[in-house]
Design a protein around this motif. Structure first.
Motif, PDB file in Angstrom:
ATOM      1  N   UNK A 106       8.052  15.411  11.743  1.00  0.00           N
ATOM      2  CA  UNK A 106       7.028  14.511  11.222  1.00  0.00           C
ATOM      3  C   UNK A 106       5.814  15.269  10.701  1.00  0.00           C
ATOM      4  N   UNK A 107       5.499  16.412  11.318  1.00  0.00           N
ATOM      5  CA  UNK A 107       4.405  17.246  10.808  1.00  0.00           C
ATOM      6  C   UNK A 107       4.761  17.772   9.416  1.00  0.00           C
ATOM      7  N   UNK A 108       5.966  18.271   9.269  1.00  0.00           N
ATOM      8  CA  UNK A 108       6.393  18.838   7.983  1.00  0.00           C
ATOM      9  C   UNK A 108       6.548  17.774   6.899  1.00  0.00           C
ATOM     10  N   UNK A 109       6.984  16.580   7.292  1.00  0.00           N
ATOM     11  CA  UNK A 109       7.319  15.541   6.311  1.00  0.00           C
ATOM     12  C   UNK A 109       6.233  14.479   6.163  1.00  0.00           C
ATOM     13  N   UNK A 110       5.048  14.719   6.703  1.00  0.00           N
ATOM     14  CA  UNK A 110       4.029  13.671   6.736  1.00  0.00           C
ATOM     15  C   UNK A 110       3.660  13.163   5.338  1.00  0.00           C
ATOM     16  N   UNK A 111       3.733  14.023   4.318  1.00  0.00           N
ATOM     17  CA  UNK A 111       3.385  13.591   2.964  1.00  0.00           C
ATOM     18  C   UNK A 111       4.555  12.915   2.256  1.00  0.00           C
ATOM     19  N   UNK A 112       5.768  13.116   2.762  1.00  0.00           N
ATOM     20  CA  UNK A 112       6.944  12.455   2.199  1.00  0.00           C
ATOM     21  C   UNK A 112       7.185  11.101   2.859  1.00  0.00           C
ATOM     22  N   UNK A 113       6.967  11.043   4.182  1.00  0.00           N
ATOM     23  CA  UNK A 113       7.338   9.853   4.948  1.00  0.00           C
ATOM     24  C   UNK A 113       6.645   8.586   4.457  1.00  0.00           C
ATOM     25  N   UNK A 114       5.439   8.710   3.936  1.00  0.00           N
ATOM     26  CA  UNK A 114       4.709   7.525   3.489  1.00  0.00           C
ATOM     27  C   UNK A 114       5.369   6.868   2.278  1.00  0.00           C
ATOM     28  N   UNK A 115       6.243   7.606   1.596  1.00  0.00           N
ATOM     29  CA  UNK A 115       6.908   7.071   0.405  1.00  0.00           C
ATOM     30  C   UNK A 115       8.338   6.590   0.687  1.00  0.00           C
ATOM     31  N   UNK A 116       8.770   6.696   1.933  1.00  0.00           N
ATOM     32  CA  UNK A 116      10.142   6.323   2.302  1.00  0.00           C
ATOM     33  C   UNK A 116      10.094   5.045   3.137  1.00  0.00           C
ATOM     34  N   UNK A 117      10.880   4.055   2.733  1.00  0.00           N
ATOM     35  CA  UNK A 117      10.841   2.761   3.413  1.00  0.00           C
ATOM     36  C   UNK A 117      11.109   2.885   4.912  1.00  0.00           C
ATOM     37  N   UNK A 118      12.050   3.740   5.287  1.00  0.00           N
ATOM     38  CA  UNK A 118      12.433   3.857   6.698  1.00  0.00           C
ATOM     39  C   UNK A 118      11.364   4.510   7.552  1.00  0.00           C
ATOM     40  N   UNK A 119      10.533   5.379   6.953  1.00  0.00           N
ATOM     41  CA  UNK A 119       9.623   6.207   7.747  1.00  0.00           C
ATOM     42  C   UNK A 119       8.143   5.927   7.507  1.00  0.00           C
ATOM     43  N   UNK A 120       7.818   4.939   6.688  1.00  0.00           N
ATOM     44  CA  UNK A 120       6.426   4.779   6.258  1.00  0.00           C
ATOM     45  C   UNK A 120       5.474   4.384   7.393  1.00  0.00           C
ATOM     46  N   UNK A 121       5.995   3.852   8.502  1.00  0.00           N
ATOM     47  CA  UNK A 121       5.130   3.445   9.607  1.00  0.00           C
ATOM     48  C   UNK A 121       5.085   4.470  10.745  1.00  0.00           C
ATOM     49  N   UNK A 122       5.654   5.637  10.555  1.00  0.00           N
ATOM     50  CA  UNK A 122       5.610   6.646  11.610  1.00  0.00           C
ATOM     51  C   UNK A 122       4.157   7.053  11.888  1.00  0.00           C
ATOM     52  N   UNK A 123       3.854   7.406  13.131  1.00  0.00           N
ATOM     53  CA  UNK A 123       2.459   7.553  13.554  1.00  0.00           C
ATOM     54  C   UNK A 123       1.623   8.528  12.736  1.00  0.00           C
ATOM     55  N   UNK A 124       2.186   9.675  12.372  1.00  0.00           N
ATOM     56  CA  UNK A 124       1.389  10.681  11.670  1.00  0.00           C
ATOM     57  C   UNK A 124       1.124  10.274  10.232  1.00  0.00           C
ATOM     58  N   UNK A 125       2.152   9.842   9.532  1.00  0.00           N
ATOM     59  CA  UNK A 125       1.970   9.491   8.117  1.00  0.00           C
ATOM     60  C   UNK A 125       1.165   8.209   7.938  1.00  0.00           C
ATOM     61  N   UNK A 126       1.182   7.320   8.946  1.00  0.00           N
ATOM     62  CA  UNK A 126       0.428   6.070   8.857  1.00  0.00           C
ATOM     63  C   UNK A 126      -0.976   6.192   9.434  1.00  0.00           C
TER      64      UNK A 126
END
Length: 308
Positions: free
Chosen positions: A85-105
């Protein structure tokens, strides 16, 4: 390739689950970043490791060793998720499955995530005192693999292979700690688990395929494309062959063969059910692989009880 994107919301955060109901609000983001609310990954890490402990002991493993390996699987999988999640924090916000993960949100800061990761790794390191020196060296070798994996999707179509190596590393350690050696059959079991993981994690990757294309990320799903069923069949066949050969080399009895047959049938069912265009079905098939791990444990137990 045409993929049906008209699917229900498949966010991997369920906002009204036990984390929301029972944990203090300040704890929730940390429980979610290490996936305590989604333990399927921990089970998929732990179950083949337990099977290896049984095979290495040729029966029920020592309880204390089993406890240490269970705790190790939980901690290392959790740390791996935090790193991811640290590495993907800038990607996760653009992915439907991961957009609500704690770091990216924004539920936790990057600094808080780093501090939490340090605590996870420190706890995992404390387990080194309870395993033998051979296993300690294997554990140290695992750490860079865990850190490298989240970056792999940026430069290779095979991040699932790296994940398979890391996820199933405990199988090798089970043998090294139990017998102070890692025989060829144990390596074959581990390679089979890597092949298995490439298969089921590719199924999982098909659910994220459209998001990965937009973000310029890579996966085996994008590599295989419309030929996914052929590739999956090959990886599952390799898994079965490696596990069957390893069981024979270990002297596993007829009970092991019974559950190998059940696993093969389970693989056939997955392949028959697999549908590239159904994101929700990809998630369901991924989760169904917990049964593969359960069958593997049952085969190790019955195979040891009926050993040749």
């Amino acid at each position: 390739m045409t993929v049906n994107t008209q699917q229900p919301d498949l966010s991997d955060i369920h906002h009204n689950d036990w984390v929301k109901r029972y944990l203090p609000a300040s704890w929730g983001p940390y429980a979610r970043i290490c996936r305590l609310d989604r333990p399927i990954g921990t089970w998929l890490t732990l179950l083949p490791c337990i099977a290896a402990l049984i095979q290495a002991a040729n029966g029920l493993p020592d309880f204390w060793r089993l406890f240490i390996f269970c705790l190790g699987a939980l901690l290392m999988r959790s740390a791996g998720c935090t790193i991811n999640d640290i590495c993907d924090r800038d990607f996760d916000k653009h992915v439907a499955r991961t957009r609500y993960r704690p770091l990216t949100s924004g539920q936790i800061t990057l600094k808080q995530a780093y501090v939490f990761l340090f605590a996870q790794l420190a706890l995992a390191a404390s387990l080194l005192f309870f395993i033998n020196s051979y296993s300690r060296w294997l554990a140290v070798l695992l750490v860079p693999i865990v850190f490298i994996y989240p970056l792999c999707k940026r430069f290779t179509y095979w991040p699932q292979a790296v994940l398979g190596v890391a996820f199933n590393w405990g199988m090798l350690m089970a043998w090294s700690d139990t017998q102070n050696t890692v025989p060829a059959a144990a390596i074959a079991m581990w390679l089979g688990a890597v092949m298995w993981q490439i298969g089921y994690d590719t199924i999982y990757a098909y659910a994220d395929m459209q998001d990965d294309i937009k973000l310029g990320l890579r996966s085996t799903a994008l590599k295989f494309g419309e030929k996914g069923l052929i590739w999956l069949s090959g990886f599952y066949a390799a898994t079965a062959l490696l596990w069957i050969w390893a069981g024979l080399d270990m002297g596993m009895g007829w009970g092991y063969g019974v559950f190998m047959a059940i696993i093969v049938l389970h693989f056939f069912w997955q392949l028959y059910t697999f549908d590239i265009s159904r994101r929700d079905k990809s998630f369901a098939l991924f989760r169904a692989n917990i049964w593969t791990g359960i069958f593997l444990i049952a085969g190790a137990l019955l195979g040891s009880a009926t050993s040749i």
